[in-house]
Each structure stands twice: as C-alpha cells, then as structure tokens.
Motif scaffolding. Structure first.
Motif, PDB file in Angstrom:
ATOM      1  N   ARG A 524      -9.305  -6.217 -12.071  1.00 54.65           N
ATOM      2  CA  ARG A 524      -9.383  -7.269 -11.053  1.00 54.65           C
ATOM      3  C   ARG A 524     -10.150  -8.484 -11.582  1.00 54.65           C
ATOM      4  NH1 ARG A 524      -9.007 -10.081  -6.999  1.00 54.65           N
ATOM      5  NH2 ARG A 524      -8.601  -9.358  -4.892  1.00 54.65           N
ATOM      6  N   GLN A 525     -11.223  -8.219 -12.324  1.00 57.32           N
ATOM      7  CA  GLN A 525     -12.024  -9.309 -12.884  1.00 57.32           C
ATOM      8  C   GLN A 525     -11.253 -10.107 -13.937  1.00 57.32           C
ATOM      9  OE1 GLN A 525     -15.576  -7.381 -14.290  1.00 57.32           O
ATOM     10  NE2 GLN A 525     -16.195  -6.727 -12.220  1.00 57.32           N
ATOM     11  N   ALA A 528      -5.930  -9.864 -12.875  1.00 56.47           N
ATOM     12  CA  ALA A 528      -4.746  -9.109 -12.465  1.00 56.47           C
ATOM     13  C   ALA A 528      -4.891  -8.650 -11.014  1.00 56.47           C
ATOM     14  CB  ALA A 528      -4.549  -7.908 -13.384  1.00 56.47           C
ATOM     15  N   ARG A 529      -3.773  -8.256 -10.426  1.00 50.23           N
ATOM     16  CA  ARG A 529      -3.773  -7.758  -9.065  1.00 50.23           C
ATOM     17  C   ARG A 529      -3.649  -6.224  -9.078  1.00 50.23           C
ATOM     18  NH1 ARG A 529      -1.921 -11.680  -5.001  1.00 50.23           N
ATOM     19  NH2 ARG A 529      -1.998 -13.755  -5.933  1.00 50.23           N
ATOM     20  N   ILE A 530      -4.102  -5.608  -7.964  1.00 47.35           N
ATOM     21  CA  ILE A 530      -4.103  -4.147  -7.867  1.00 47.35           C
ATOM     22  C   ILE A 530      -3.330  -3.730  -6.619  1.00 47.35           C
ATOM     23  CG2 ILE A 530      -5.509  -2.058  -7.760  1.00 47.35           C
ATOM     24  CD1 ILE A 530      -5.875  -3.653 -10.329  1.00 47.35           C
ATOM     25  N   ALA A 531      -2.434  -2.752  -6.797  1.00 47.25           N
ATOM     26  CA  ALA A 531      -1.673  -2.196  -5.672  1.00 47.25           C
ATOM     27  C   ALA A 531      -1.941  -0.697  -5.583  1.00 47.25           C
ATOM     28  CB  ALA A 531      -0.187  -2.457  -5.848  1.00 47.25           C
ATOM     29  N   LEU A 532      -2.081  -0.204  -4.351  1.00 48.76           N
ATOM     30  CA  LEU A 532      -2.234   1.234  -4.123  1.00 48.76           C
ATOM     31  C   LEU A 532      -0.866   1.789  -3.755  1.00 48.76           C
ATOM     32  CD1 LEU A 532      -4.189   3.618  -4.013  1.00 48.76           C
ATOM     33  CD2 LEU A 532      -4.595   3.092  -1.603  1.00 48.76           C
ATOM     34  N   ASP A 533      -0.322   2.611  -4.658  1.00 53.83           N
ATOM     35  CA  ASP A 533       1.040   3.121  -4.505  1.00 53.83           C
ATOM     36  C   ASP A 533       1.059   4.379  -3.647  1.00 53.83           C
ATOM     37  OD1 ASP A 533       3.740   3.197  -4.861  1.00 53.83           O
ATOM     38  OD2 ASP A 533       3.690   3.917  -6.927  1.00 53.83           O
ATOM     39  N   SER A 543     -10.549   5.624   3.017  1.00 52.05           N
ATOM     40  CA  SER A 543     -11.759   5.464   2.210  1.00 52.05           C
ATOM     41  C   SER A 543     -11.443   4.728   0.916  1.00 52.05           C
ATOM     42  CB  SER A 543     -12.374   6.837   1.902  1.00 52.05           C
ATOM     43  OG  SER A 543     -11.539   7.585   1.051  1.00 52.05           O
ATOM     44  N   HIS A 544     -10.261   4.953   0.343  1.00 47.91           N
ATOM     45  CA  HIS A 544      -9.876   4.250  -0.881  1.00 47.91           C
ATOM     46  C   HIS A 544      -9.613   2.771  -0.600  1.00 47.91           C
ATOM     47  CE1 HIS A 544      -8.351   8.410  -2.332  1.00 47.91           C
ATOM     48  NE2 HIS A 544      -9.639   8.249  -2.553  1.00 47.91           N
ATOM     49  N   VAL A 545      -8.961   2.493   0.510  1.00 45.93           N
ATOM     50  CA  VAL A 545      -8.704   1.099   0.876  1.00 45.93           C
ATOM     51  C   VAL A 545     -10.020   0.357   1.076  1.00 45.93           C
ATOM     52  CG1 VAL A 545      -7.746  -0.384   2.678  1.00 45.93           C
ATOM     53  CG2 VAL A 545      -6.455   1.600   1.899  1.00 45.93           C
ATOM     54  N   GLN A 546     -10.973   1.040   1.671  1.00 49.38           N
ATOM     55  CA  GLN A 546     -12.255   0.414   1.965  1.00 49.38           C
ATOM     56  C   GLN A 546     -13.066   0.136   0.697  1.00 49.38           C
ATOM     57  OE1 GLN A 546     -14.776   2.910   4.310  1.00 49.38           O
ATOM     58  NE2 GLN A 546     -16.316   1.333   4.691  1.00 49.38           N
ATOM     59  N   ASN A 547     -12.976   1.019  -0.288  1.00 52.15           N
ATOM     60  CA  ASN A 547     -13.872   0.952  -1.445  1.00 52.15           C
ATOM     61  C   ASN A 547     -13.246   0.343  -2.696  1.00 52.15           C
ATOM     62  OD1 ASN A 547     -16.327   2.349  -0.404  1.00 52.15           O
ATOM     63  ND2 ASN A 547     -14.891   4.029  -0.117  1.00 52.15           N
ATOM     64  N   LEU A 548     -11.969  -0.017  -2.653  1.00 50.35           N
ATOM     65  CA  LEU A 548     -11.318  -0.559  -3.838  1.00 50.35           C
ATOM     66  C   LEU A 548     -10.938  -2.027  -3.636  1.00 50.35           C
ATOM     67  CD1 LEU A 548      -8.929   2.398  -4.768  1.00 50.35           C
ATOM     68  CD2 LEU A 548     -11.000   1.701  -5.989  1.00 50.35           C
ATOM     69  N   PRO A 549     -10.986  -2.817  -4.709  1.00 55.75           N
ATOM     70  CA  PRO A 549     -10.565  -4.229  -4.621  1.00 55.75           C
ATOM     71  C   PRO A 549      -9.047  -4.346  -4.685  1.00 55.75           C
ATOM     72  CG  PRO A 549     -11.328  -3.748  -6.837  1.00 55.75           C
ATOM     73  CD  PRO A 549     -11.530  -2.487  -6.041  1.00 55.75           C
ATOM     74  N   LEU A 550      -8.378  -4.106  -3.563  1.00 56.24           N
ATOM     75  CA  LEU A 550      -6.911  -4.048  -3.531  1.00 56.24           C
ATOM     76  C   LEU A 550      -6.300  -5.383  -3.108  1.00 56.24           C
ATOM     77  CD1 LEU A 550      -6.487  -0.575  -1.792  1.00 56.24           C
ATOM     78  CD2 LEU A 550      -6.337  -1.076  -4.241  1.00 56.24           C
ATOM     79  N   ASP A 551      -5.106  -5.622  -3.636  1.00 55.79           N
ATOM     80  CA  ASP A 551      -4.324  -6.793  -3.242  1.00 55.79           C
ATOM     81  C   ASP A 551      -3.058  -6.408  -2.498  1.00 55.79           C
ATOM     82  OD1 ASP A 551      -5.796  -9.034  -4.798  1.00 55.79           O
ATOM     83  OD2 ASP A 551      -5.433  -7.497  -6.322  1.00 55.79           O
ATOM     84  N   LYS A 552      -2.685  -5.128  -2.609  1.00 53.95           N
ATOM     85  CA  LYS A 552      -1.388  -4.746  -2.066  1.00 53.95           C
ATOM     86  C   LYS A 552      -1.394  -3.246  -1.769  1.00 53.95           C
ATOM     87  CE  LYS A 552       2.111  -6.595  -4.098  1.00 53.95           C
ATOM     88  NZ  LYS A 552       3.175  -6.930  -5.075  1.00 53.95           N
ATOM     89  N   LEU A 553      -0.711  -2.886  -0.674  1.00 58.84           N
ATOM     90  CA  LEU A 553      -0.452  -1.480  -0.364  1.00 58.84           C
ATOM     91  C   LEU A 553       1.051  -1.261  -0.386  1.00 58.84           C
ATOM     92  CD1 LEU A 553      -2.831  -0.715   2.664  1.00 58.84           C
ATOM     93  CD2 LEU A 553      -3.264  -0.354   0.237  1.00 58.84           C
ATOM     94  N   LYS A 554       1.470  -0.121  -0.955  1.00 60.72           N
ATOM     95  CA  LYS A 554       2.893   0.215  -0.971  1.00 60.72           C
ATOM     96  C   LYS A 554       3.109   1.450  -0.106  1.00 60.72           C
ATOM     97  CE  LYS A 554       5.360  -0.603  -4.580  1.00 60.72           C
ATOM     98  NZ  LYS A 554       6.006  -0.543  -5.909  1.00 60.72           N
ATOM     99  N   ILE A 555       3.868   1.253   0.978  1.00 60.42           N
ATOM    100  CA  ILE A 555       4.126   2.354   1.913  1.00 60.42           C
ATOM    101  C   ILE A 555       5.058   3.362   1.249  1.00 60.42           C
ATOM    102  CG2 ILE A 555       4.978   2.971   4.198  1.00 60.42           C
ATOM    103  CD1 ILE A 555       4.470   0.090   5.063  1.00 60.42           C
TER     104      ILE A 555
END
Length: 653
Positions: A524-525, A528-533, A543-555
């Motif tokens: 992230r620094q 680049a962008r980060i997506a949680l797949d 808890s992962h959404v709360q604690n990670l520097p995310l830019d995108k979620l993939k349903i």
C-alpha cells in the motif's frame, strides 16, 4: 502375619518368588539334619520322640516339596500370595514351638554327647533356617528366638564347666545373625522397591510416549503401532479395517484471534468429545496440531464408517464455550478402508490423508472415503507433480486475463491476471490443480514472479486507465522478500503503482495475519491497491476489513450464482455493498454469468462486475480485439433485457 497386610503387593510378590526359589534348599537341609538327629539320638529315648516325630516332620517336608514342585511355575495373584505367606508363617512359628519343647525333652534324656549335639543342632537350625527364611518376616525372627532360647536353656540345664562362656558365644552369633537378617531383609526390600520404582517410571515414560499430553488420547506413534497390529489381524481374518483422519476446519484462526490458551482448551474438549464416541470399538488418536485420527473395523458397505463420520461431525460441530468465548468449529474427515493385502499402515494413512485433502478442496465439513476415483486423481496429481518439477516454467506458463467491467460508465476497469499451464507431457492443467502442487513443492513464489513479470509486459499495451489485478498466494503475502521483489518490479516497469491491484484471500491471511498485514502495508505504501478476494467466505471477514488497508472487496461468486432466487444471498450482497459504500472502498461482484444477474446486481448498486457474461479469461493476443469491440458494457445488459422488468426484494419498482 501383620507384614503381609501392610507390605506393598510388589514387595510381597518379590518375597514370595524368592522364598519359592529357596524351598528346595530348606527342605533338603531340613531332611538331612533331621535324619542325622534320628541316627545320633535314637538310643535310650522313647522312639515316639526320637524317631516317630522326626518321621512325621520328614513326611510333611516331602509333601511340601511335592506341593512346591507342582506349583513352582504358578503366577498367583496377590491375595493368594498373602494367604500362602500367612500359612507359611503359622507353620514356621508352630514348628519353632514344637522344636523348643522337644529339644528340652531330648536334653533331659540324653547323655553328655547328646547335650552337645542338641545345643549345636538347635543353634544352627535357629541361625541358618531363620536367615534363609527371613523373607517371611516376623515369623522367621520368632522362630530364631525360640530355637536360640532353647539352646540357652539347655546350656544352663546341663552340667557344663563354663555355661556363661557357651551362652555368650551363642548370643554373639545370635546378635550377628539378627543383624545380618535385618540388613539382608532391608537390602532386599530396598532393591525390590527401587526395581519397582524403576519399572513404574519406565511404564509411565512408556505411557507418556504413547499418549498426547494435552488431550490424553493415544498419540501419533501409538496410532501407527495399532494400525500395524490391526493390519496384521485383518490379513488373517479378512476384516474390513478402516483408518480415518479428522481435521478441524478453521482452527488456526482460533489460535490467532484468541490465543493458544483458548486453542488448547478447544483441542482438549475436542479430544474428550471424540473419546466419548463408543461406536463399533472405534479408537481415536491425536496426531498433532488440529489433526486427529481413528481406526476401526467396518462392514462391507462402510455403513459403520459413515456412521462414525456423522457422529464425529455432530460432536465436533456443537459450540464450545472456552473461558466465556463461544466458538464453533467443524471437521473434515478423510478415510481409507483396507482392501489390498499389500497395503501398509503408511499407505493407508496417506490414502486417508488424500481423501481429507479432497474434502477440504471441494467442500469442508464432510467425510470422503478413498476410492478408485480418488486413486486416479492421486495418480494424476503425481503426474502433475513430476511434470511441474521438470517444467520449463518460462516457456510453459502464461497469463490469461478476465475483464472487470464498470457497468455505470461502460468501461473496462481492470483485467485480472490468471495463471495457465500448458505442459508438453500432460497438456493443459487447471490452475486449481497445479497451484496447490506448486505450493507443496515450494515453488509458488517462482510462479508468482514469472506471472507478474509477464503480466506487466502485457499491461504495457493497455490504455492508461485500465488496471492489472494480480493474485497473491498465502506464501507470497507472508513472505517479505517476495513482496519487496514485487514492489521493485512495479518500480522498474515505469507504470504508475496505482494501476496495480494485489488480491489476497482471507485464507491466505489466516496463515500469519500479523506478517500478512505488515506486507500488505508495504504494498500500500508503494502506491499499489489492495483487494480482499472471496469476501464473505472466510473465518472473520469483518475483523480483516477493519484492520487492513483495503481499497476493494470482491464478493465471492457463491453469493452471485443464485442471487436472483435466494433471499439470503441478496441480503448478504446488499450488506457488503452497503459496507463498501460506508468504508468508501470499491466492490466487485465475481461470477456473473447471465444478463439477468448483471442487471440484478446493477440495480442493487453494484458498480464493478466480473464474470463469463462479459468474457471468459482471454489470452494476450485477444485483448486488443476485445478492447476494440463496442458494447462490452451495461449497454449489453440493457439490450438483452429490454422487455424484462426485475423487481428487487425490499424495493419499489
């Protein structure tokens, strides 16, 4: 006698065995000495005392020898040993009393020679026999005192010149013998106790070596010992012998989230629950970590084995309260039934382990029995393994790309890079197969670097607004060296870092969340962008959404496939969309295959959609042609559903 009640069973058994070994010596010496006495003192004495009584004693001794001979190989229980020792004690004391009075009678009816003979006879009897029989305990000391007392009485009854000297000599030997008897008894007892303690320690060590300290179930070593024994029996009886491996699903997050103390409490409870299953003599073991095993005899149709599987899943899935924390866990089970006389314990275990691998790969929380189909799959995986070891990765591996469409603007937002392998020896291999093999071979990072480099090259010809979405494995996301190399490759590409989206799965995060989080922050620094797949399918998504520097979620696609008919899927998707909107992160719906699904998602407010409806993953050479096509957008949906009206639950059309 009292000692037989208070002495430890081990010591009594040792004394008994020692006495049994001395019986022939005692009987032979007693018979010989009695015979000599009969010959020496028969003149001038009533034959009933000088001959008849010794003959009775000799007869009893002979009967005792016969009894000993027939029972010399016995291994009696402790109660029988107590009874025999008490009986021997009573007989010995009674013999001492008879000898005392008989000696006094004989002394009064013999001459000077008889006097000396009797004193020597009863003194030696009192010393030697008492020493040999000292393991009987108190009775031996009573016998000794009776006979030495008889000798002293005879000395002072006789007409000896120095009776005190003779008495003193007897007492000196008596004192020495008592000391020797006591010392010998103590040494014997200490030796027996030390031996028993040593054996107890060895048995305890053996028990601990075969027992899992946490769950108190037999351990891995004992599992293989018992399987070997059951195999040998099955080969003789043709029993349907089965082994199974039980793996707790999503146990690692329990340790990661709540700590190892809670994890240990969960494992202890699971071990106790499994131990309480008493179907068909099944025996459970803990192999290590969150993995358990069992072995049992089943029926030809495997009905008992399937019953065990259902019962295991039932008891494991019941919620656990550990230190006030409610935890729910399920189990995946792989089993194998002995079917080939050449099977070994290790082969049965490996087959059950492969069945477990199949369950965890295709759907957790079930049981799979190793079959011919799985054998063929295992053989195929072996071929894949061998081919991947020998593969020219540069030449054989290549990326394909699937577009992610912004349905509101009608543009391609990004392409997701997906690895493909065309092996010259076994042909096209699906990524679901070779990725797992690459991870087991430890070359997954090599594939990551190669695929990323090839994807960057392809990306160089795309329009500047299109991003590259690239998947990271569990090993990649927890390996700082790999992450730093990817960052370096981005910098060397001269493409703006914001055009790179790195996708991670919750499963990958669970391997080592802290390290994964640190590495994601490095990406992230770098810009680049980060997506949680596969969002929504992990253990602790929020808890992962709360604690990670995310830019995108993939349903995850599992919520999309039935979104038109399943109210639960609709609610979940709507909740994720609301979550993304509130967090101001992008949301991608994966797996849209029909126009109606796309329109349904669009009306729910989903802006980014990926799936076969727009395109299957395409090779590099087809991308430009795809980009040049008009209508790869929401217009395609509108055209396909011009006459259709879709109403969303909870909304007014």
């Amino acid at each position: 006698m009292p000692f037989s009640k208070t002495t430890s069973p081990e010591l009594l058994l040792a004394r008994y065995r020692s006495l049994m070994a001395d019986v022939p010596v005692v009987i032979f010496a007693g018979l010989s000495a009695t015979a000599i006495q009969v010959v020496a003192l028969q003149d001038g004495i009533d034959w009933r005392v000088s001959v008849a009584m010794p003959l009775v004693r000799m007869t009893l001794a002979a009967m005792l020898f016969i009894y000993w001979f027939w029972h010399r190989e016995d291994n009696p229980g402790i109660e029988k040993v107590r009874w025999r020792l008490r009986a021997a004690s009573i007989v010995l004391v009674f013999s001492g009393v008879v000898t005392f009075f008989r000696s006094l009678y004989l002394f009064n009816h013999t001459d000077s020679f008889g006097h000396y003979f009797l004193i020597i006879y009863i003194t030696l009897f009192g010393l030697c026999f008492a020493f040999i029989l000292s393991k009987i305990g108190v009775a031996a000391f009573i016998y000794n005192c009776l006979l030495i007392s008889a000798a002293l009485v005879c000395i002072f009854m006789g007409d000896f010149e120095q009776p005190y000297v003779l008495a003193g000599l007897v007492l000196v030997f008596e004192a020495g013998m008592l000391f020797a008897m006591r010392a010998s008894s103590n040494v014997f007892d200490r030796l027996v106790n030390a031996t028993h303690e040593t054996h107890s320690l060895l048995e305890e060590n053996q028990r601990l070596a075969n027992l899992d300290a946490l769950t108190q179930l037999p351990n891995r070593r004992q599992f293989f010992v018992h399987v070997e024994q059951q195999l040998a029996r099955a080969k003789k009886t043709a029993d349907r012998f089965a082994v199974g491996i039980v793996d707790l699903d999503n146990f690692k997050p329990v340790n990661d989230v709540y700590g190892h103390h809670i994890g240990d409490l969960v494992l202890t409870e699971m071990g106790a629950r499994l131990a309480r299953i008493k179907i068909a003599g099944v025996q459970f073991y803990r192999l290590g970590g969150d993995e358990f095993a069992f072995q049992m005899v089943t029926d030809p149709q495997h009905m008992i084995l399937r019953q065990i599987g259902k019962e295991v899943n039932r008891v494991i899935s019941q919620p656990i309260i550990a230190d006030g924390i409610l935890i729910s866990i399920k189990a995946s089970i792989g089993a194998c039934v002995y079917a080939n006389s050449k099977d070994t314990a290790q082969e049965l275990y490996e087959h059950a382990d492969f069945a477990l691998y199949h369950v965890k790969r295709t759907g957790r929380g079930n049981m799979e029995i190793y079959s011919q189909t799985l054998e063929e799959e295992r053989q195929h995986l072996h071929k894949v393994d061998q081919a991947l070891r020998a593969a020219d990765l540069e030449a054989e591996l290549f990326p394909v790309f699937q577009p992610i469409i912004n349905v509101n603007t009608g543009t391609i937002s990004s392409f997701e890079s997906l690895a493909r392998w065309n092996s010259p020896s076994i042909g096209i291999v699906p990524p679901a197969v070779f990725i797992g093999v690459a991870e087991s071979l430890g070359i997954i990072s090599d594939l990551t670097r190669l695929m990323f480099q090839k994807s960057i090259i392809v990306m160089g010809s795309w329009p500047a607004h299109i991003r590259l979405s690239f998947n990271l494995s569990a090993y990649d996301v927890t390996n700082k060296a790999v992450i730093e190399e990817l960052i370096y490759m981005v910098a060397q590409s001269r493409i703006h870092p914001s055009r790179f989206v790195f996708e991670v799965t919750e499963t990958a995060l669970l391997q080592d969340f802290t390290t994964a989080k640190d590495n994601i922050e490095l990406l992230r620094q770098s810009g680049a962008r980060i997506a949680l797949d596969d969002f929504g399918t992990g253990y602790s998504s929020l808890s992962h959404v709360q604690n990670l520097p995310l830019d995108k979620l993939k349903i995850d696609r599992s919520f999309i496939k039935d979104i038109e008919t399943n109210p639960t899927s609709q609610t979940i998707v709507r909740s994720i969309l609301a979550l993304c909107q509130g967090m101001q992160v992008e949301c991608v719906a994966e797996g849209a295959e029909t126009a109606s699904q796309v329109q349904f998602l669009q009306q729910m407010g989903c802006q980014l959609i990926q799936g076969y409806f727009y395109s299957k993953p395409m090779a590099e050479e087809h991308i430009q042609h795809y980009l040049d096509q008009p209508g790869v957008t929401a217009n395609m949906v509108t055209a396909g559903l011009a006459a259709a009206e879709i109403r969303l639950p909870g909304k007014v059309a």
